[in-house]
Structure formats: structure tokens, C-alpha cells
Design a protein around this motif. Structure first.
Motif, PDB file in Angstrom:
ATOM      1  N   ILE A 128       0.847  -1.193   0.000  1.00 47.89           N
ATOM      2  CA  ILE A 128       0.000   0.000   0.000  1.00 47.89           C
ATOM      3  C   ILE A 128       0.879   1.238   0.000  1.00 47.89           C
ATOM      4  CG2 ILE A 128      -1.701   1.333   1.334  1.00 47.89           C
ATOM      5  CD1 ILE A 128      -2.581  -1.374   2.575  1.00 47.89           C
ATOM      6  N   THR A 129       0.523   2.226  -0.818  1.00 47.14           N
ATOM      7  CA  THR A 129       1.131   3.546  -0.733  1.00 47.14           C
ATOM      8  C   THR A 129       0.061   4.530  -0.280  1.00 47.14           C
ATOM      9  OG1 THR A 129       2.847   3.194  -2.407  1.00 47.14           O
ATOM     10  CG2 THR A 129       2.151   5.448  -2.039  1.00 47.14           C
ATOM     11  N   VAL A 130       0.343   5.238   0.799  1.00 45.69           N
ATOM     12  CA  VAL A 130      -0.565   6.261   1.316  1.00 45.69           C
ATOM     13  C   VAL A 130       0.030   7.627   0.983  1.00 45.69           C
ATOM     14  CG1 VAL A 130      -1.704   7.226   3.342  1.00 45.69           C
ATOM     15  CG2 VAL A 130      -1.295   4.755   3.197  1.00 45.69           C
ATOM     16  N   VAL A 131      -0.755   8.457   0.320  1.00 45.47           N
ATOM     17  CA  VAL A 131      -0.348   9.834   0.037  1.00 45.47           C
ATOM     18  C   VAL A 131      -1.233  10.729   0.895  1.00 45.47           C
ATOM     19  CG1 VAL A 131      -0.041  11.606  -1.729  1.00 45.47           C
ATOM     20  CG2 VAL A 131       0.223   9.189  -2.330  1.00 45.47           C
ATOM     21  N   GLY A 132      -0.633  11.402   1.886  1.00 46.39           N
ATOM     22  CA  GLY A 132      -1.499  12.155   2.786  1.00 46.39           C
ATOM     23  C   GLY A 132      -0.768  12.974   3.818  1.00 46.39           C
ATOM     24  N   LYS A 151      -4.518  12.281   8.732  1.00 50.36           N
ATOM     25  CA  LYS A 151      -5.197  11.176   8.069  1.00 50.36           C
ATOM     26  C   LYS A 151      -4.241  10.243   7.345  1.00 50.36           C
ATOM     27  CE  LYS A 151      -9.840  12.937   7.661  1.00 50.36           C
ATOM     28  NZ  LYS A 151     -10.329  11.785   8.442  1.00 50.36           N
ATOM     29  N   GLY A 152      -3.229  10.806   6.687  1.00 52.47           N
ATOM     30  CA  GLY A 152      -2.286   9.952   5.979  1.00 52.47           C
ATOM     31  C   GLY A 152      -1.540   9.035   6.920  1.00 52.47           C
ATOM     32  N   ALA A 153      -0.968   9.607   7.977  1.00 48.46           N
ATOM     33  CA  ALA A 153      -0.217   8.807   8.942  1.00 48.46           C
ATOM     34  C   ALA A 153      -1.123   7.794   9.642  1.00 48.46           C
ATOM     35  CB  ALA A 153       0.446   9.726   9.961  1.00 48.46           C
ATOM     36  N   ASN A 154      -2.332   8.226  10.016  1.00 47.71           N
ATOM     37  CA  ASN A 154      -3.259   7.315  10.688  1.00 47.71           C
ATOM     38  C   ASN A 154      -3.596   6.109   9.817  1.00 47.71           C
ATOM     39  OD1 ASN A 154      -3.373   9.062  12.856  1.00 47.71           O
ATOM     40  ND2 ASN A 154      -5.366   9.921  12.323  1.00 47.71           N
ATOM     41  N   GLN A 155      -3.924   6.367   8.556  1.00 44.95           N
ATOM     42  CA  GLN A 155      -4.312   5.279   7.672  1.00 44.95           C
ATOM     43  C   GLN A 155      -3.136   4.354   7.378  1.00 44.95           C
ATOM     44  OE1 GLN A 155      -6.414   7.072   4.339  1.00 44.95           O
ATOM     45  NE2 GLN A 155      -7.861   8.089   5.710  1.00 44.95           N
ATOM     46  N   ALA A 156      -1.938   4.938   7.311  1.00 44.49           N
ATOM     47  CA  ALA A 156      -0.744   4.118   7.112  1.00 44.49           C
ATOM     48  C   ALA A 156      -0.522   3.173   8.293  1.00 44.49           C
ATOM     49  CB  ALA A 156       0.471   5.015   6.904  1.00 44.49           C
ATOM     50  N   SER A 200       0.169  -5.167   6.338  1.00 40.99           N
ATOM     51  CA  SER A 200       0.566  -4.721   5.010  1.00 40.99           C
ATOM     52  C   SER A 200       1.929  -4.029   5.030  1.00 40.99           C
ATOM     53  CB  SER A 200      -0.476  -3.741   4.440  1.00 40.99           C
ATOM     54  OG  SER A 200      -1.598  -4.417   3.931  1.00 40.99           O
ATOM     55  N   ARG A 201       2.586  -4.063   3.877  1.00 39.26           N
ATOM     56  CA  ARG A 201       3.796  -3.277   3.669  1.00 39.26           C
ATOM     57  C   ARG A 201       3.332  -1.907   3.198  1.00 39.26           C
ATOM     58  NH1 ARG A 201       7.379  -2.748  -0.968  1.00 39.26           N
ATOM     59  NH2 ARG A 201       6.000  -4.173  -2.085  1.00 39.26           N
ATOM     60  N   VAL A 202       3.626  -0.863   3.983  1.00 40.68           N
ATOM     61  CA  VAL A 202       3.048   0.459   3.743  1.00 40.68           C
ATOM     62  C   VAL A 202       4.143   1.501   3.554  1.00 40.68           C
ATOM     63  CG1 VAL A 202       1.491   2.248   4.622  1.00 40.68           C
ATOM     64  CG2 VAL A 202       1.052  -0.153   5.166  1.00 40.68           C
ATOM     65  N   ARG A 203       3.979   2.292   2.495  1.00 45.90           N
ATOM     66  CA  ARG A 203       4.847   3.437   2.248  1.00 45.90           C
ATOM     67  C   ARG A 203       4.013   4.697   2.386  1.00 45.90           C
ATOM     68  NH1 ARG A 203       7.280   4.589  -3.752  1.00 45.90           N
ATOM     69  NH2 ARG A 203       5.107   4.062  -4.208  1.00 45.90           N
ATOM     70  N   LEU A 204       4.557   5.709   3.077  1.00 43.26           N
ATOM     71  CA  LEU A 204       3.857   6.979   3.260  1.00 43.26           C
ATOM     72  C   LEU A 204       4.566   8.073   2.480  1.00 43.26           C
ATOM     73  CD1 LEU A 204       1.699   8.745   4.696  1.00 43.26           C
ATOM     74  CD2 LEU A 204       3.304   8.965   6.607  1.00 43.26           C
ATOM     75  N   ALA A 227       8.248   7.104  15.380  1.00 40.33           N
ATOM     76  CA  ALA A 227       7.075   6.332  15.787  1.00 40.33           C
ATOM     77  C   ALA A 227       6.450   5.616  14.598  1.00 40.33           C
ATOM     78  CB  ALA A 227       6.052   7.244  16.451  1.00 40.33           C
ATOM     79  N   LEU A 228       6.365   6.297  13.455  1.00 38.20           N
ATOM     80  CA  LEU A 228       5.815   5.667  12.254  1.00 38.20           C
ATOM     81  C   LEU A 228       6.697   4.504  11.806  1.00 38.20           C
ATOM     82  CD1 LEU A 228       4.717   8.851  10.272  1.00 38.20           C
ATOM     83  CD2 LEU A 228       3.202   7.089  11.204  1.00 38.20           C
ATOM     84  N   ALA A 229       8.005   4.713  11.810  1.00 36.56           N
ATOM     85  CA  ALA A 229       8.932   3.647  11.417  1.00 36.56           C
ATOM     86  C   ALA A 229       8.819   2.452  12.347  1.00 36.56           C
ATOM     87  CB  ALA A 229      10.360   4.185  11.392  1.00 36.56           C
ATOM     88  N   SER A 230       8.606   2.720  13.635  1.00 37.18           N
ATOM     89  CA  SER A 230       8.472   1.621  14.599  1.00 37.18           C
ATOM     90  C   SER A 230       7.203   0.805  14.364  1.00 37.18           C
ATOM     91  CB  SER A 230       8.480   2.159  16.035  1.00 37.18           C
ATOM     92  OG  SER A 230       7.269   2.838  16.341  1.00 37.18           O
ATOM     93  N   GLU A 231       6.221   1.411  13.687  1.00 34.83           N
ATOM     94  CA  GLU A 231       4.995   0.696  13.333  1.00 34.83           C
ATOM     95  C   GLU A 231       5.156  -0.094  12.039  1.00 34.83           C
ATOM     96  OE1 GLU A 231       2.281   0.346  14.972  1.00 34.83           O
ATOM     97  OE2 GLU A 231       2.166   1.989  16.422  1.00 34.83           O
ATOM     98  N   GLY A 232       6.323   0.034  11.408  1.00 35.80           N
ATOM     99  CA  GLY A 232       6.556  -0.671  10.156  1.00 35.80           C
ATOM    100  C   GLY A 232       6.226   0.130   8.925  1.00 35.80           C
ATOM    101  N   VAL A 233       5.965   1.444   9.080  1.00 33.86           N
ATOM    102  CA  VAL A 233       5.652   2.302   7.935  1.00 33.86           C
ATOM    103  C   VAL A 233       6.957   2.805   7.320  1.00 33.86           C
ATOM    104  CG1 VAL A 233       4.537   4.446   7.194  1.00 33.86           C
ATOM    105  CG2 VAL A 233       3.451   3.011   8.946  1.00 33.86           C
ATOM    106  N   ASP A 234       7.089   2.664   6.006  1.00 30.70           N
ATOM    107  CA  ASP A 234       8.246   3.163   5.275  1.00 30.70           C
ATOM    108  C   ASP A 234       8.093   4.682   5.124  1.00 30.70           C
ATOM    109  OD1 ASP A 234      10.134   3.947   3.402  1.00 30.70           O
ATOM    110  OD2 ASP A 234       9.643   2.395   1.938  1.00 30.70           O
ATOM    111  N   VAL A 235       9.002   5.444   5.742  1.00 26.86           N
ATOM    112  CA  VAL A 235       8.911   6.909   5.720  1.00 26.86           C
ATOM    113  C   VAL A 235       9.980   7.541   4.829  1.00 26.86           C
ATOM    114  CG1 VAL A 235       7.809   7.066   7.976  1.00 26.86           C
ATOM    115  CG2 VAL A 235      10.310   7.084   7.838  1.00 26.86           C
TER     116      VAL A 235
END
Length: 306
Positions: free
Chosen positions: A4-8, A40-45, A53-57, A71-79
Motif C-alpha cells: 500500500i502507498t498512502v499519500v497524505g 489522516k495519511g499517517a493514521n491510515q498508514a 501490510s507493507r506500507v509506504r507513506l 514512531a511511524l517507522a516503529s509501526e513498520g511504515v516506510d517513511v
């Protein structure tokens, strides 16, 4: 793994709980205060990442966002595609929540307003069935280009039109799943706010939106779903829970929906899972803090389609 890619948007959330929401001109004392990551972008990611899911923000933040990015990286979100903006502060949301879980929110966009089309990766879609998830807390030209680029590259496109504002018809036509709440649906259609689920069903039946499907979130009443290829309206009820804070429930819904669709799950089943995820999220305080992990959902876990 689903992709998933989140733009937000990315915000710093300041959440205050009160007995009753203040009236105009009234001052009330807060019972509790919590500061955390939001937008919203960070929350949905985060919501999608917690479900596996593998998520990129893709986003913009200020120079004050080191802790949020950690914090986002620790959740597994690619920042890696989150661009620091030294000339701006990270967006800020002041959230007031009453004892019934209802809230009022005031947002200062900060660096979110500076996200530009040049910040979008040339490849938004990197793999088969990749979902690109977009919301309206960023500039309209970025929303439009992200959706059109994702459609051209074969992605599954989800638009959460929040906050409500007009969306170009060409952009809507490139959307696979539109996810408004009742107020946002009424705004898009230029109609009065439906009073109940039956009125919402009637409004969705008459809607002539060019996207491939619409899933309307109804809070405690769950969601309703209409696909363009069918005249049927599907109501997905929500489980009964004790709501503590509804902030982030819609974002949890969108993240969970994206996670399931990226796994090849059909839309009605994906929407059911999203309703349960959002219902879990309202049982705790804070947008991201209460988002569920897959093991916490009381619906069967989704698996990738063969």
C-alpha cells in the motif's frame, strides 16, 4: 505481503477529554490530555501496517517531526518518501473529546499544505494489486495527480474525501473505491445530510458518482456499500461497543479496507473487516494508539488470494 502507498497528511495531535463539548464562548476544564501522532495519511498508514501490510507513506513534515517519524517507522511504515520541510512546522490538530466519544477538531495544516506534485514518486504502484490510498488533507492538485498516476500504473485507488471539498469528475472516474462519511457524501452530491440509515441508502441509490464503488461510513451504524456494476445497496452493521473516542475511526476503516483489498479480498468482505477494525478503534483514546492489530479483530483474518 500486501502493498500500500498512502499519500497524505501527518500531524501532531493534542487530545483533550472533557465531560461535555464547550458551547461558543464557553470555557471548560479538560479531564485528560494526550499528545500523539496523527493526520489522516499517517493514521491510515499505521492502521494498514498493524494489519500486516507493507506500507509506504508520501508526505511532508516540519523540522520538528523526528519523534513522529521514529514512531511511524516503529509501526513498520516506510517513511523514506516523507520529506522534511525546514521552513514549516508539522501539521497540528487540536482535538476535544466528550464522555460520549464525540469530538471537535481544529487543524493547522502546516507542512501538509506544502506537499507538492514534485514530492510524488514516479512509481506509485510497485507491485500487483498495490493500493494507493489518498485523502483531502493535502493540496487538491496532489490528490488529483496521485489518483490519476495510480490509475495509469494499474493500482487500486481509494479516495477518502475528507475533509469534504469538490473533486474533479475526471479524478473521481479514476477512483476504485470512494470512502466518504455521510456529511462528505452529502457535500459531494450537493444535498442535505441524511437523517438515518434509510435516508443514506436512498441517497446512495440515487447517486451518480463515476467511481467504481462507494462505501459510506455510518459510525455506530457501520457502513453501506454500492458497486457501479450493481443496483444493490449492502448494509454492513457494526458490532456494539462502548465508544471512548471516535477520533481516527474513519482512518482505521480506510487503512483496514486498503489492507484487505491489497490482499485480493472482495470489496464486501473487505468492508466488513474495516467496520470491525473501526469499531475496535473507538474503544480507546487517541487516533493511532487504539488501532487494532490483526489478532485483535473478532472477524476471520484475511489471507492473500491465490
Amino acid at each position: 505481503m500486501s502493498s500500500i502507498t498512502v499519500v497524505g497528511s501527518v500531524n501532531r495531535d493534542f487530545v483533550l477529554t472533557v465531560k461535555d463539548l464547550p458551547h461558543p464562548g464557553e470555557t471548560v476544564l479538560a479531564q485528560h490530555f494526550v499528545e500523539g501522532a496523527g493526520g489522516k495519511g499517517a493514521n491510515q498508514a499505521v492502521a494498514a501496517a498493524r494489519l500486516g501490510s507493507r506500507v509506504r507513506l508520501v508526505a511532508r513534515v516540519g523540522a520538528d517531526a523526528a519523534a513522529i517519524l521514529d514512531a511511524l517507522a516503529s509501526e513498520g511504515v516506510d517513511v523514506d518518501a516523507v520529506r522534511p520541510d525546514e521552513g514549516a512546522t508539522t501539521g497540528i490538530a487540536a482535538v476535544v473529546v466528550d464522555e460520549a466519544g464525540e469530538n471537535t477538531i481544529v487543524v493547522n495544516p502546516g507542512a501538509n499544505a506544502d506537499l507538492g506534485v514534485q514530492d510524488l514518486p514516479s512509481r506509485l504502484v510497485r507491485s500487483t494489486r498495490e493500493v494507493v490510498l489518498v485523502q483531502n488533507e493535502i493540496p487538491p492538485d496532489v490528490v488529483g495527480l496521485a489518483i490519476l498516476r495510480a490509475r495509469e500504473q494499474g493500482g487500486i485507488v481509494i479516495l477518502n474525501p475528507a475533509p469534504a471539498r469538490p473533486v474533479d469528475t475526471r479524478v473521481l472516474a479514476a477512483v476504485d473505491v470512494l470512502v466518504p462519511n455521510l456529511g462528505e457524501l452529502a457535500s459531494l452530491l450537493g444535498t442535505a445530510l441524511p437523517a438515518d440509515v434509510d435516508e443514506a441508502r436512498g441517497l446512495l441509490e440515487r447517486a451518480t458518482l463515476p467511481c467504481r464503488a462507494v462505501v459510506v461510513t455510518l459510525g455506530a451504524n457501520g457502513a453501506i456499500l454500492k458497486e457501479a456494476r450493481s443496483t444493490d445497496i449492502t448494509h454492513i452493521p457494526a458490532p456494539c461497543v462502548d465508544a471512548v473516542d471516535t477520533v481516527g475511526a474513519g482512518d482505521t476503516f480506510c487503512g483496514a479496507l486498503a489492507d484487505a483489498l491489497a490482499r485480493g479480498i472482495d470489496l464486501p468482505t473487505a468492508a466488513q473487516r474495516a467496520v470491525h477494525a473501526a469499531s475496535h478503534a473507538v474503544t480507546g483514546l487517541g487516533a493511532q494508539a487504539s488501532m487494532p492489530y490483526a489478532a485483535q479483530l473478532d472477524v476471520p483474518a484475511v489471507t492473500s488470494a491465490s
